[in-house]
Design an enzyme around this catalytic site. Structure first.
Site, PDB file in Angstrom:
ATOM      1  N   CYS A  92     -21.808  -0.139 -42.855  1.00  0.00           N
ATOM      2  CA  CYS A  92     -21.859  -1.595 -42.733  1.00  0.00           C
ATOM      3  C   CYS A  92     -22.725  -2.208 -43.836  1.00  0.00           C
ATOM      4  O   CYS A  92     -22.357  -2.146 -45.003  1.00  0.00           O
ATOM      5  CB  CYS A  92     -22.304  -1.966 -41.315  1.00  0.00           C
ATOM      6  SG  CYS A  92     -21.754  -3.594 -40.835  1.00  0.00           S
ATOM      7  N   HIS A 189     -20.038   1.046 -37.487  1.00  0.00           N
ATOM      8  CA  HIS A 189     -21.320   1.718 -37.199  1.00  0.00           C
ATOM      9  C   HIS A 189     -21.080   3.069 -36.521  1.00  0.00           C
ATOM     10  O   HIS A 189     -21.089   3.138 -35.282  1.00  0.00           O
ATOM     11  CB  HIS A 189     -22.150   0.853 -36.247  1.00  0.00           C
ATOM     12  CG  HIS A 189     -22.774  -0.336 -36.891  1.00  0.00           C
ATOM     13  ND1 HIS A 189     -24.104  -0.391 -37.253  1.00  0.00           N
ATOM     14  CD2 HIS A 189     -22.241  -1.517 -37.255  1.00  0.00           C
ATOM     15  CE1 HIS A 189     -24.361  -1.556 -37.804  1.00  0.00           C
ATOM     16  NE2 HIS A 189     -23.253  -2.262 -37.814  1.00  0.00           N
ATOM     17  N   GLU A 191     -23.024   5.441 -36.015  1.00  0.00           N
ATOM     18  CA  GLU A 191     -24.188   5.873 -35.217  1.00  0.00           C
ATOM     19  C   GLU A 191     -24.144   5.294 -33.802  1.00  0.00           C
ATOM     20  O   GLU A 191     -24.901   5.714 -32.931  1.00  0.00           O
ATOM     21  CB  GLU A 191     -25.506   5.494 -35.934  1.00  0.00           C
ATOM     22  CG  GLU A 191     -25.917   4.028 -35.865  1.00  0.00           C
ATOM     23  CD  GLU A 191     -25.090   3.119 -36.772  1.00  0.00           C
ATOM     24  OE1 GLU A 191     -24.150   3.588 -37.442  1.00  0.00           O
ATOM     25  OE2 GLU A 191     -25.387   1.904 -36.776  1.00  0.00           O
TER      26      GLU A 191
HETATM   27  N1  GLN Z   1     -23.019  -8.846 -42.192  1.00  0.00           N
HETATM   28  C1  GLN Z   1     -24.089  -7.945 -42.500  1.00  0.00           C
HETATM   29  C2  GLN Z   1     -24.464  -7.998 -43.983  1.00  0.00           C
HETATM   30  O1  GLN Z   1     -23.845  -8.641 -44.718  1.00  0.00           O
HETATM   31  C3  GLN Z   1     -23.736  -6.518 -42.152  1.00  0.00           C
HETATM   32  C4  GLN Z   1     -23.669  -6.356 -40.667  1.00  0.00           C
HETATM   33  C5  GLN Z   1     -23.995  -5.002 -40.183  1.00  0.00           C
HETATM   34  O2  GLN Z   1     -24.549  -4.143 -40.892  1.00  0.00           O
HETATM   35  N2  GLN Z   1     -23.749  -4.787 -38.934  1.00  0.00           N
HETATM   36  O3  GLN Z   1     -25.396  -7.389 -44.377  1.00  0.00           O
END
Ligand code: GLN
Length: 220
Positions: A92, A189, A191
């Site tokens: 992410c 994610h 994890e």
């Molecule tokens: N939207 C977040 C970002 O731009 C990422 C979201 C996440 O890691 N769950 O950093």
């Protein structure tokens, strides 16, 4: 087991912000499931990054993470270690940290500082804002049989991938996981999936990298 694989490995988790403890737990679970001797450490400073065998960049808020990493002068060290072949899993915000270029649906190109090792363009918040977070089963061939639960929280998507980038998962016609040699990036994610297969993949890449380094004499 070869001599290289028998050595205890150290997995670093970038420890500035985000899903840090969840990734420590998933990495420990992966080590234990694979019966590999290893430890998991938080890393923030360049000297800590020199000592690890593999790295996890957690999800969270990439703008905060990249500002803090830049203040600690960590970005060039991370880039160097990754270019030397250190295996890395960016999830992410962590995938955003690895990418070459970042766009946001609302603000356009964000110009945030990234490590830039992964040849992709990323769109932040590609599936909407916090309320649009969701879960979905994903088919990821490289993880073996059975769907992998994708937990998407303000998730990005990959809008362009370079020629050395392999697409390993898609959702709703968007690219949500990629691999480029020693780098894996996921928009979701792993994890939080209660399934350590993605973290196990990282551990396997670390073992392979250690074996290659031992046989080619490229020891750190
Ligand atoms: N939207 C977040 C970002 O731009 C990422 C979201 C996440 O890691 N769950 O950093």
């Amino acid at each position: 087991m070869s001599g290289a694989a028998a050595k205890e490995i150290t997995i670093g988790v970038l420890g500035f912000q985000g899903d840090i403890e969840e990734n420590v737990a998933a990495a420990k679970q992966a080590l234990s499931e694979l019966k590999v001797k290893g430890k998991v450490e938080l890393v923030r400073y360049p000297e800590e990054m020199e000592r690890i065998d593999g790295l996890i960049l957690p999800g969270g808020e990439s703008t905060v993470q990249s500002s803090l990493a830049a203040i600690q002068h960590s970005l060039p060290v991370l880039k160097k270690r990754i270019s030397e072949g250190m295996p890395v899993l960016g999830t992410c915000a962590g995938m955003i940290m690895l990418s070459k270029k970042v766009f946001d649906r609302v603000v356009g190109e964000t110009k945030q500082k990234t490590i830039g090792s992964l040849d992709i363009v990323v769109e932040r918040n590609a599936f909407g804002r916090q309320n649009d977070s969701f879960e979905s089963d994903l088919e990821i061939d490289s993880l073996g049989k059975g769907p992998f639960r994708g937990v998407f929280i303000r998730a990005p998507a990959v809008s362009e991938a370079g020629k050395d980038v392999q697409i390993i998962a898609r959702h709703a016609n968007r690219i949500v996981a990629v691999r480029q040699k020693n780098i894996i990036g996921t928009a979701f994610h792993p994890e939080l999936a209660g399934d350590a297969r993605m973290h196990r993949q990282l551990v396997k890449m670390i073992l392979e990298n250690a074996t290659t380094a031992a046989t080619t004499g490229k020891q750190r």
